[in-house]
Design a protein around this motif. Structure first.
Motif, short mmCIF file in Angstrom:
data_model
loop_
_atom_site.label_atom_id
_atom_site.label_comp_id
_atom_site.label_asym_id
_atom_site.label_seq_id
_atom_site.Cartn_x
_atom_site.Cartn_y
_atom_site.Cartn_z
N SER A 209 0.83 -1.20 0.00
CA SER A 209 0.00 0.00 0.00
C SER A 209 0.87 1.26 0.00
O SER A 209 0.59 2.22 -0.72
CB SER A 209 -0.91 -0.02 1.23
OG SER A 209 -1.69 1.16 1.31
N PHE A 210 1.92 1.23 0.81
CA PHE A 210 2.87 2.35 0.86
C PHE A 210 3.56 2.55 -0.48
O PHE A 210 3.64 3.67 -1.00
CB PHE A 210 3.90 2.07 1.96
CG PHE A 210 5.18 2.86 1.82
CD1 PHE A 210 5.24 4.19 2.18
CD2 PHE A 210 6.33 2.25 1.33
CE1 PHE A 210 6.42 4.91 2.05
CE2 PHE A 210 7.51 2.96 1.20
CZ PHE A 210 7.55 4.30 1.56
N ARG A 211 4.03 1.46 -1.07
CA ARG A 211 4.76 1.55 -2.34
C ARG A 211 3.87 2.10 -3.45
O ARG A 211 4.32 2.90 -4.29
CB ARG A 211 5.30 0.18 -2.72
CG ARG A 211 6.27 0.21 -3.89
CD ARG A 211 6.88 -1.14 -4.16
NE ARG A 211 5.90 -2.09 -4.68
CZ ARG A 211 6.21 -3.29 -5.15
NH1 ARG A 211 7.47 -3.70 -5.13
NH2 ARG A 211 5.27 -4.10 -5.60
N LYS A 212 2.61 1.70 -3.44
CA LYS A 212 1.67 2.18 -4.45
C LYS A 212 1.50 3.69 -4.35
O LYS A 212 1.51 4.40 -5.37
CB LYS A 212 0.32 1.48 -4.28
CG LYS A 212 -0.76 1.99 -5.22
CD LYS A 212 -2.08 1.30 -4.94
CE LYS A 212 -3.18 1.86 -5.84
NZ LYS A 212 -4.49 1.21 -5.57
N ARG A 213 1.39 4.19 -3.14
CA ARG A 213 1.19 5.64 -2.96
C ARG A 213 2.44 6.44 -3.28
O ARG A 213 2.36 7.55 -3.81
CB ARG A 213 0.70 5.91 -1.53
CG ARG A 213 -0.76 5.51 -1.35
CD ARG A 213 -1.21 5.48 0.09
NE ARG A 213 -2.65 5.24 0.17
CZ ARG A 213 -3.21 4.03 0.09
NH1 ARG A 213 -2.44 2.96 -0.08
NH2 ARG A 213 -4.52 3.90 0.16
#
Length: 306
Positions: A209-213
């Protein structure tokens, strides 16, 4: 020597994660002075947040390790909201108001800075109290978890800053996601059962989720490809109020079913249940889970371009 080892083990994870995220901001680095100030603000909020948690536990009698039900209530309704709101304040007080926060990626950097300040001071207390083993475990689980939650809050604050009409909605979205992640992590961690094993896939999911953002923030950077435009990227996807409401109610229904399941397991372990009681438990576990899942998935249709 032991003191120095514990001190390094307490501080190194937070500093390392902050340095990693700071260097992710590859188009326009943030001033180190403001990053450090945000880190310090995050650390400063650790103490009042901890005192508030202790006060609430004393008043309500709820203990994180008392039972699965108490752990669930404590994690989702006390600890996670208090600590995530503390990180939010640490970002909002200084960095958010600064002209240096001029794109969404900056929000992620300052969010992680606030979270790492909070997590580092908390880590010092835990590691010096429980030792090296706890320090190693927290370095790979708790501290990164705090960082990801801070990044999510910062990401949505960044979206809100450049879309003032959606600031409240984006703030609520960021806090809701961070509280959900934090509450789930703490519930697993303090369950005292095999549920703790689910922390590992949870952290992996949080990282994705962090990497996507981060990828979205960099893709829409105003400084990408050497350009420097005051225009905020038009292809930023945001959630409508209807979508946010669906997510909140979806999480509520799933949390309700989890609470019923936990209570049922605890009650069943103390005595024999008849078929009617098992049926009641299954019904009020499955139905809210299905409803909550459908609400969350249907919220994907309520995304629009900012």
């Amino acid at each position: 020597m032991l003191f120095l080892t514990l001190l390094v083990l307490s501080i190194a994870p937070g500093i390392s994660i902050l340095w990693y995220v700071y260097n992710k901001d590859k188009y326009e680095k943030e001033p180190k002075k403001l990053v450090v100030k945000t880190f310090i603000l995050g650390a400063c909020f650790t103490i009042p947040a901890g005192l508030l948690e202790v006060a609430i536990q004393s008043i309500t009698g709820i203990r994180m390790e008392g039972s699965l039900v108490q752990g669930f209530i404590g994690a989702f309704f006390f600890v996670a909201p208090i600590e995530e709101y503390a990180k939010y304040l640490a970002i909002r007080i200084k960095a958010f108001r600064s002209s240096e926060m001029n794109e969404v990626m900056d929000g992620i950097v300052y969010g992680v800075a606030a979270a790492m300040g909070f997590a580092t001071l908390e880590n010092i207390a835990y590691v010096f109290q429980h030792g090296i083993g706890t320090g190693v475990m927290r370095a790979f689980l708790s501290v990164p978890g705090h960082g990801i939650e801070g990044a999510i809050i910062g990401y949505y604050l960044g979206l809100g800053k450049f879309n003032p009409k959606s600031l409240r909605r984006n703030t609520l979205t960021g806090l809701t996601i961070a509280i959900f992640f934090h509450g789930t992590f703490d519930f697993f961690a303090f369950s005292g059962s095999a549920l703790a094993i689910f922390i590992i896939p949870l952290i992996f999911f949080m990282y994705l989720s962090f990497r996507k953002r981060v990828r979205l923030a960099l893709k829409n950077s105003r400084f990408r490809d050497g350009r420097d435009t005051e225009e905020f990227p038009t292809k930023v996807i945001k959630m409508t109020t209807k979508g946010v409401v669906k997510i909140i109610f979806g999480i509520f229904f799933i949390s309700f079913s989890a609470l019923i399941l936990i209570g049922s397991i605890a009650a069943a372990s103390e005595g024999d249940w008849d078929a009617a009681e098992y049926g009641f438990s299954i019904f009020f576990t499955v139905i809210p889970t299905v409803v909550g899942t459908l609400l969350i998935f249907s919220s994907r249709k309520d995304r629009v371009e900012a």
